[in-house]
Scaffold this motif. Structure first.
Motif, PDB file in Angstrom:
ATOM      1  N   SER A 105       2.087  19.685   4.343  1.00  0.00           N
ATOM      2  CA  SER A 105       3.372  19.446   4.357  1.00  0.00           C
ATOM      3  C   SER A 105       3.614  18.622   3.130  1.00  0.00           C
ATOM      4  CB  SER A 105       4.193  19.107   5.642  1.00  0.00           C
ATOM      5  OG  SER A 105       3.756  18.126   5.810  1.00  0.00           O
ATOM      6  N   GLY A 106       2.839  17.741   2.496  1.00  0.00           N
ATOM      7  CA  GLY A 106       3.016  16.939   1.573  1.00  0.00           C
ATOM      8  C   GLY A 106       2.862  15.321   1.751  1.00  0.00           C
ATOM      9  N   SER A 107       2.723  15.003   3.092  1.00  0.00           N
ATOM     10  CA  SER A 107       2.570  13.841   3.207  1.00  0.00           C
ATOM     11  C   SER A 107       1.363  13.136   2.787  1.00  0.00           C
ATOM     12  CB  SER A 107       2.747  13.398   4.962  1.00  0.00           C
ATOM     13  OG  SER A 107       3.907  13.972   5.515  1.00  0.00           O
ATOM     14  N   THR A 108       1.945  11.762   2.199  1.00  0.00           N
ATOM     15  CA  THR A 108       0.536  11.440   1.434  1.00  0.00           C
ATOM     16  C   THR A 108       0.109   9.951   2.038  1.00  0.00           C
ATOM     17  OG1 THR A 108       2.206  10.561  -0.095  1.00  0.00           O
ATOM     18  CG2 THR A 108       0.960  12.616  -0.586  1.00  0.00           C
ATOM     19  N   TYR A 109      -0.936   9.595   1.676  1.00  0.00           N
ATOM     20  CA  TYR A 109      -1.526   8.060   1.926  1.00  0.00           C
ATOM     21  C   TYR A 109      -2.128   7.686   0.487  1.00  0.00           C
ATOM     22  CZ  TYR A 109      -4.787   4.358   3.379  1.00  0.00           C
ATOM     23  OH  TYR A 109      -5.315   3.319   3.432  1.00  0.00           O
ATOM     24  N   TYR A 110      -2.049   6.571   0.087  1.00  0.00           N
ATOM     25  CA  TYR A 110      -2.767   5.921  -1.001  1.00  0.00           C
ATOM     26  C   TYR A 110      -3.526   4.519  -0.500  1.00  0.00           C
ATOM     27  CZ  TYR A 110      -0.370   9.234  -3.812  1.00  0.00           C
ATOM     28  OH  TYR A 110       0.192  10.712  -4.312  1.00  0.00           O
ATOM     29  N   ALA A 111      -4.853   4.435  -0.996  1.00  0.00           N
ATOM     30  CA  ALA A 111      -5.237   3.062  -0.874  1.00  0.00           C
ATOM     31  C   ALA A 111      -4.416   2.248  -1.702  1.00  0.00           C
ATOM     32  CB  ALA A 111      -6.612   3.258  -1.492  1.00  0.00           C
ATOM     33  N   ASP A 112      -4.532   0.808  -1.197  1.00  0.00           N
ATOM     34  CA  ASP A 112      -3.850  -0.090  -2.064  1.00  0.00           C
ATOM     35  C   ASP A 112      -4.142  -0.132  -3.586  1.00  0.00           C
ATOM     36  OD1 ASP A 112      -3.383  -2.326   0.790  1.00  0.00           O
ATOM     37  OD2 ASP A 112      -2.274  -0.733   0.139  1.00  0.00           O
ATOM     38  N   PHE A 146     -11.790  11.175  -1.821  1.00  0.00           N
ATOM     39  CA  PHE A 146     -12.737  10.079  -1.504  1.00  0.00           C
ATOM     40  C   PHE A 146     -13.502   9.518  -2.658  1.00  0.00           C
ATOM     41  CE2 PHE A 146     -11.661   9.560   3.279  1.00  0.00           C
ATOM     42  CZ  PHE A 146     -11.162  10.941   3.393  1.00  0.00           C
ATOM     43  N   ARG A 147     -14.123   8.280  -2.665  1.00  0.00           N
ATOM     44  CA  ARG A 147     -14.915   7.851  -3.958  1.00  0.00           C
ATOM     45  C   ARG A 147     -15.972   7.072  -3.202  1.00  0.00           C
ATOM     46  NH1 ARG A 147     -10.718   4.063  -7.417  1.00  0.00           N
ATOM     47  NH2 ARG A 147     -10.844   2.455  -5.983  1.00  0.00           N
ATOM     48  N   GLN A 148     -17.265   6.887  -4.055  1.00  0.00           N
ATOM     49  CA  GLN A 148     -18.333   6.125  -3.783  1.00  0.00           C
ATOM     50  C   GLN A 148     -18.938   5.527  -4.846  1.00  0.00           C
ATOM     51  OE1 GLN A 148     -21.215   7.932  -1.123  1.00  0.00           O
ATOM     52  NE2 GLN A 148     -22.088   5.933  -0.157  1.00  0.00           N
ATOM     53  N   ALA A 149     -19.050   4.241  -5.048  1.00  0.00           N
ATOM     54  CA  ALA A 149     -19.617   3.657  -6.218  1.00  0.00           C
ATOM     55  C   ALA A 149     -20.868   3.145  -5.835  1.00  0.00           C
ATOM     56  CB  ALA A 149     -18.928   2.204  -6.439  1.00  0.00           C
ATOM     57  N   ASN A 187      -4.477   5.582   8.315  1.00  0.00           N
ATOM     58  CA  ASN A 187      -5.819   5.039   8.213  1.00  0.00           C
ATOM     59  C   ASN A 187      -6.832   6.084   8.350  1.00  0.00           C
ATOM     60  OD1 ASN A 187      -4.944   2.255   8.214  1.00  0.00           O
ATOM     61  ND2 ASN A 187      -4.970   2.419  10.594  1.00  0.00           N
ATOM     62  N   PRO A 188      -6.577   7.212   7.069  1.00  0.00           N
ATOM     63  CA  PRO A 188      -7.933   7.916   7.144  1.00  0.00           C
ATOM     64  C   PRO A 188      -9.440   7.602   6.806  1.00  0.00           C
ATOM     65  CG  PRO A 188      -6.409   7.919   4.993  1.00  0.00           C
ATOM     66  CD  PRO A 188      -5.928   7.101   6.075  1.00  0.00           C
ATOM     67  N   ARG A 189     -10.189   8.244   7.640  1.00  0.00           N
ATOM     68  CA  ARG A 189     -11.556   7.891   7.408  1.00  0.00           C
ATOM     69  C   ARG A 189     -12.371   8.964   7.096  1.00  0.00           C
ATOM     70  NH1 ARG A 189     -13.476   7.206  12.208  1.00  0.00           N
ATOM     71  NH2 ARG A 189     -11.455   8.032  13.356  1.00  0.00           N
ATOM     72  N   PRO A 190     -13.490   8.978   6.389  1.00  0.00           N
ATOM     73  CA  PRO A 190     -14.213   9.955   5.915  1.00  0.00           C
ATOM     74  C   PRO A 190     -14.959  10.698   7.033  1.00  0.00           C
ATOM     75  CG  PRO A 190     -14.869   8.107   4.544  1.00  0.00           C
ATOM     76  CD  PRO A 190     -13.967   7.498   5.770  1.00  0.00           C
ATOM     77  N   GLU A 205     -15.130   5.511   0.386  1.00  0.00           N
ATOM     78  CA  GLU A 205     -13.815   5.038   0.871  1.00  0.00           C
ATOM     79  C   GLU A 205     -12.748   6.105   0.381  1.00  0.00           C
ATOM     80  OE1 GLU A 205     -12.980   1.264  -1.612  1.00  0.00           O
ATOM     81  OE2 GLU A 205     -12.886   2.349  -3.451  1.00  0.00           O
ATOM     82  N   VAL A 206     -11.774   5.906   0.979  1.00  0.00           N
ATOM     83  CA  VAL A 206     -10.640   6.757   0.939  1.00  0.00           C
ATOM     84  C   VAL A 206      -9.825   6.551  -0.362  1.00  0.00           C
ATOM     85  CG1 VAL A 206      -8.902   5.425   2.190  1.00  0.00           C
ATOM     86  CG2 VAL A 206      -8.655   7.892   1.741  1.00  0.00           C
TER      87      VAL A 206
END
Length: 122
Positions: free
Chosen positions: A51-58, A34-37, A103-106, A43-44
């Motif tokens: 198992s290696g399934s991934t999600y990326y922010a656009d 996650f990152r925070q400016a 839709n992962p959330r902090p 934000e994620v």
């Protein structure tokens, strides 16, 4: 209680690459970055299940790659083609239970690292 320790941040120019690492002290389920400016909400960036399934922010899709080594309890984030808008404190996070990649959330993550600063100059 699982401890998370990030490393690998720094100051780079736009277009450069950085690799972040996060060492976990014990077993974890889903992990993520996650990152925070300044002045913005956390934000994620990307998450990955055991198992290696991934999600990326656009905003990072196609430039960043998340991976993990379960044997070493270590999480990675390879960041290529960095942009000034990627500047933020990057946090490693892990969950105590299985979390999916929709839709992962902090708030879903139980353990957090101290954060590592990534600064991209134009």
């Amino acid at each position: 209680q699982v401890q998370l320790v990030e490393s690998g941040g720094g100051l780079v120019q736009a277009g450069a690459s950085l690799r972040l690492s996060c060492a976990a002290s014990g077993y974890t389920f889903t992990m993520g970055w996650f990152r925070q400016a300044p002045g913005k909400e956390r934000e994620v960036v990307a998450v990955i299940t055991r198992s290696g399934s991934t999600y990326y922010a656009d905003t990072v899709k196609g430039r960043f790659t998340i991976s993990r080594d379960n044997a070493k309890n270590t999480l990675y984030l390879q960041m290529n083609s960095l942009k000034p808008e990627d500047t933020a404190v990057y946090y490693c996070a892990a969950s105590r239970v299985w979390r999916g990649t929709t839709n992962p959330r902090p708030a879903e993550y139980d353990y957090w690292g101290q954060g590592t600063q990534v600064t991209v100059s134009s």
